[in-house]
Design a protein around this motif. Structure first.
Motif, mmCIF file in Angstrom:
data_model
loop_
_atom_site.group_PDB
_atom_site.id
_atom_site.type_symbol
_atom_site.label_atom_id
_atom_site.label_comp_id
_atom_site.label_asym_id
_atom_site.label_seq_id
_atom_site.Cartn_x
_atom_site.Cartn_y
_atom_site.Cartn_z
ATOM 1 N N GLN A 71 90.213 129.250 -32.450
ATOM 2 C CA GLN A 71 90.810 129.335 -31.120
ATOM 3 C C GLN A 71 91.966 128.358 -30.936
ATOM 4 O O GLN A 71 92.641 128.380 -29.913
ATOM 5 C CB GLN A 71 89.736 129.059 -30.059
ATOM 6 C CG GLN A 71 88.565 130.026 -30.107
ATOM 7 C CD GLN A 71 88.985 131.418 -29.725
ATOM 8 O OE1 GLN A 71 89.435 131.634 -28.625
ATOM 9 N NE2 GLN A 71 88.853 132.353 -30.627
ATOM 10 N N LEU A 83 86.741 128.904 -24.022
ATOM 11 C CA LEU A 83 88.022 128.913 -24.708
ATOM 12 C C LEU A 83 88.789 130.180 -24.370
ATOM 13 O O LEU A 83 88.193 131.212 -24.048
ATOM 14 C CB LEU A 83 87.800 128.834 -26.225
ATOM 15 C CG LEU A 83 87.107 127.561 -26.714
ATOM 16 C CD1 LEU A 83 86.826 127.658 -28.197
ATOM 17 C CD2 LEU A 83 87.959 126.347 -26.429
ATOM 18 N N PRO A 84 90.111 130.139 -24.468
ATOM 19 C CA PRO A 84 90.899 131.333 -24.170
ATOM 20 C C PRO A 84 90.653 132.419 -25.202
ATOM 21 O O PRO A 84 90.375 132.147 -26.369
ATOM 22 C CB PRO A 84 92.347 130.824 -24.226
ATOM 23 C CG PRO A 84 92.283 129.607 -25.092
ATOM 24 C CD PRO A 84 90.950 128.988 -24.814
ATOM 25 N N THR A 139 96.928 115.929 -23.339
ATOM 26 C CA THR A 139 97.469 117.240 -23.694
ATOM 27 C C THR A 139 98.287 117.162 -24.975
ATOM 28 O O THR A 139 98.189 118.034 -25.850
ATOM 29 C CB THR A 139 98.341 117.779 -22.541
ATOM 30 O OG1 THR A 139 97.572 117.807 -21.336
ATOM 31 C CG2 THR A 139 98.847 119.176 -22.849
ATOM 32 N N GLU A 179 98.829 124.889 -20.822
ATOM 33 C CA GLU A 179 98.067 125.082 -19.576
ATOM 34 C C GLU A 179 96.562 125.106 -19.825
ATOM 35 O O GLU A 179 95.774 124.727 -18.949
ATOM 36 C CB GLU A 179 98.501 126.376 -18.879
ATOM 37 C CG GLU A 179 98.374 127.622 -19.730
ATOM 38 C CD GLU A 179 99.647 127.944 -20.491
ATOM 39 O OE1 GLU A 179 99.813 129.105 -20.882
ATOM 40 O OE2 GLU A 179 100.467 127.011 -20.695
ATOM 41 N N ASN A 180 96.120 125.538 -21.025
ATOM 42 C CA ASN A 180 94.689 125.533 -21.338
ATOM 43 C C ASN A 180 94.154 124.114 -21.461
ATOM 44 O O ASN A 180 93.081 123.793 -20.933
ATOM 45 C CB ASN A 180 94.425 126.293 -22.641
ATOM 46 C CG ASN A 180 94.873 127.732 -22.582
ATOM 47 O OD1 ASN A 180 95.635 128.189 -23.423
ATOM 48 N ND2 ASN A 180 94.415 128.470 -21.570
ATOM 49 N N LEU A 221 95.348 127.997 -27.999
ATOM 50 C CA LEU A 221 95.442 126.926 -27.010
ATOM 51 C C LEU A 221 96.899 126.695 -26.612
ATOM 52 O O LEU A 221 97.759 126.436 -27.450
ATOM 53 C CB LEU A 221 94.846 125.625 -27.566
ATOM 54 C CG LEU A 221 93.330 125.520 -27.607
ATOM 55 C CD1 LEU A 221 92.913 124.170 -28.154
ATOM 56 C CD2 LEU A 221 92.726 125.735 -26.230
ATOM 57 N N LYS A 222 97.164 126.790 -25.355
ATOM 58 C CA LYS A 222 98.486 126.501 -24.809
ATOM 59 C C LYS A 222 98.389 125.240 -23.956
ATOM 60 O O LYS A 222 97.298 124.718 -23.680
ATOM 61 C CB LYS A 222 99.000 127.673 -23.972
ATOM 62 C CG LYS A 222 98.972 129.012 -24.692
ATOM 63 C CD LYS A 222 99.851 129.012 -25.929
ATOM 64 C CE LYS A 222 99.825 130.381 -26.607
ATOM 65 N NZ LYS A 222 100.601 130.381 -27.864
ATOM 66 N N ASN A 268 86.188 123.342 -19.757
ATOM 67 C CA ASN A 268 86.710 124.687 -19.583
ATOM 68 C C ASN A 268 88.193 124.699 -19.937
ATOM 69 O O ASN A 268 89.005 124.103 -19.221
ATOM 70 C CB ASN A 268 86.480 125.166 -18.150
ATOM 71 C CG ASN A 268 86.926 126.591 -17.937
ATOM 72 O OD1 ASN A 268 87.295 127.288 -18.883
ATOM 73 N ND2 ASN A 268 86.905 127.041 -16.691
ATOM 74 N N PHE A 269 88.537 125.351 -21.040
ATOM 75 C CA PHE A 269 89.927 125.436 -21.478
ATOM 76 C C PHE A 269 90.654 126.656 -20.887
ATOM 77 O O PHE A 269 91.802 126.876 -21.220
ATOM 78 C CB PHE A 269 89.994 125.518 -23.000
ATOM 79 C CG PHE A 269 89.757 124.208 -23.693
ATOM 80 C CD1 PHE A 269 90.782 123.313 -23.895
ATOM 81 C CD2 PHE A 269 88.493 123.874 -24.155
ATOM 82 C CE1 PHE A 269 90.580 122.110 -24.534
ATOM 83 C CE2 PHE A 269 88.268 122.675 -24.797
ATOM 84 C CZ PHE A 269 89.305 121.789 -24.991
ATOM 85 N N VAL A 270 89.971 127.416 -20.072
ATOM 86 C CA VAL A 270 90.576 128.609 -19.503
ATOM 87 C C VAL A 270 91.345 128.224 -18.249
ATOM 88 O O VAL A 270 90.769 127.702 -17.298
ATOM 89 C CB VAL A 270 89.505 129.681 -19.187
ATOM 90 C CG1 VAL A 270 90.186 130.910 -18.577
ATOM 91 C CG2 VAL A 270 88.759 130.059 -20.446
ATOM 92 N N ALA A 271 92.637 128.488 -18.252
ATOM 93 C CA ALA A 271 93.473 128.105 -17.116
ATOM 94 C C ALA A 271 93.206 129.013 -15.915
ATOM 95 O O ALA A 271 92.839 130.174 -16.075
ATOM 96 C CB ALA A 271 94.951 128.186 -17.505
#
Length: 440
Positions: A141, A182-183, A122, A148-149, A145-146, A437-440
């Motif tokens: 994107q 991605l988010p 991370t 949590e992502n 990105l945070k 998968n970067f989506v939390a």
């Protein structure tokens, strides 16, 4: 009357013979014209060129109409097949080559074996996400990105929930055939998915740019075998040290054709992938260790200079030095292990048998142990279901089930005939292609 009938019969036979001859001749002319047309078209297709003239196939004639000349397309100057790309060039529609190299460099500093924890993974992603970005990556994107992502991407890739993953597997999956989610910006609709599996970069007015490249598929067994054969030959040409250690220099590796490359002389959108694979798996030069008898004291501080009358001692050749590789090299079996990954893990294991087996597709106990342990993040020392004891049990069961000696190794079919072998193949998660998968 009989004579008249005979004369008419001879005339009819002569007319029929002439008609048949004319018909055969016409067929020959049509075949010749059609063959000439197909040859001209096939040559143009193979050379990927536009035909400069209009072609007409009319019955028995094939005509090149030079009155309607089409201007040939302008050709860009040929580029080197494996030229270095600019670091601002897009690898994916949201990732540049420079950012990918930053990820690789920082991951390598943390772990040379590939195993990395969620905290380190991370931290590296977030560090790279705040680096300066090219202005043309309009909808990058990275800014979205945070923490949590990135943690969600790690946890989704950590299918065994061991708290570690192999960052080499993650990047190979991402760069070659990953479809990362991605988010999205809040209040915006889902962005169009690019051909590389990631969201397309958006231009002014919200219009998506042209996809970077077609989605790559995992290689087939034939494609992997072809790459392995060229890698092996190129390694042998590098010398005994490289052949023994199965290493390649950078130039030799870059000249090896991979399944995702296209026509010579053109610059395919994915030609930068090989330089990134090199950065992931390359090893530093091997340097000889200082001799124990070598005097390292500086001159003038106790160092005894040899007398002019005393000849220098002859240098004793070091056999270990001859096996060193004094330049950056790539251990290609490591790369081939990760290229065997497949949506079906059993088929991935079958690819490994094909790639690492002998001429009959057989693997020794040591090689079988190696292909089950190339991904260190999936190895649990406290409970190794792919231990040498288990592999020896597979060999014994395969010998009984197939009524064939297994001293020289076992094939994939023989392993499937073993009950323990089938259990190991179904548990071989190291060959399973994962999703990102970067989506939390």
């Amino acid at each position: 009357c009989r004579e008249e009938l005979a004369r008419l019969g001879e005339k009819a036979e002569a007319v029929w013979a002439q008609l048949r001859s004319d018909l055969v001749h016409r067929y020959q002319q049509e075949v010749t014209a059609t063959t000439a047309a197909l040859r001209a078209i096939s040559v143009a297709v193979e050379e990927e060129q536009v035909l400069p003239h209009a072609l007409k196939l009319e019955g028995t004639s094939f005509v090149v109409d030079r009155g309607s000349v089409q201007a040939p397309p302008r050709k860009a100057p040929p580029l080197p097949r494996h030229a270095e790309t600019d670091e601002n060039e897009l690898v994916l529609s949201w990732l540049t080559k420079g950012q990918a190299l930053q990820l690789i460099s920082r991951f390598r500093k943390i772990s040379k074996t590939g195993v990395i924890s969620k905290a380190d993974f991370t931290r590296v992603f977030l560090q790279v996400s705040v680096l300066p970005q090219p202005v043309f990556v309009v909808s990058s994107q990275w800014a979205l990105l945070k923490k949590e992502n990135v943690e969600a991407a790690f946890e989704g890739f950590d299918t065994e929930k061991r708290g570690v993953i192999d960052w080499r597997e993650f990047l190979v999956t991402l760069l070659l055939w990953g479809k990362p989610r991605l988010p999205q910006q809040s209040g915006s609709s889902e962005m169009g998915s690019g051909a590389d599996g990631s969201p397309s970069a958006m231009g002014s007015g919200g219009r998506a740019k042209k996809p970077l490249r077609a989605k790559l598929e995992v290689p087939t067994m034939a494609e992997l075998s072809a790459v392995r054969d060229v890698l092996t030959k190129s390694s042998a040409a590098e010398g005994e040290a490289c052949a023994t250690k199965k290493r390649l220099s950078r130039d030799s590796f870059q000249s090896v054709p991979f399944w995702f490359e296209v026509t010579e002389g053109r610059r395919p959108p994915e030609f930068h992938l090989k330089s990134l694979l090199w950065a992931i798996f390359c090893c530093p030069p091997e340097l000889p260790e200082p001799s124990e008898t070598q005097d390292t004291k500086p001159a003038g501080k106790g160092k005894v200079k040899p007398s002019a009358s005393q000849p220098p001692l002859p240098e004793v050749p070091d056999p270990h030095k001859a096996t060193l590789i004094p330049f950056e090299s790539l251990p290609y079996p490591q790369l081939l292990h990760f290229l065997c990954i497949d949506p079906q893990n059993v088929r991935g294991a079958q690819k490994a048998f094909e790639v690492f087996g002998d001429a009959e597709g057989r693997l020794s106990k040591e090689t079988l142990f190696e292909i089950f342990h190339f991904n260190s993040a999936l190895v649990d020392p406290s409970k190794d279901e792919f231990s040498m004891e288990q592999i020896e049990a597979v060999f014994l069961e395969a010998a009984v089930a197939s009524s064939t000696p297994t001293e020289a190794g076992i094939s994939f079919t023989q392993m499937c005939s073993s009950h323990t072998g089938r259990i190991l193949l179904n548990s071989a998660k190291m060959f399973l292609k994962k999703e990102i998968n970067f989506v939390a």
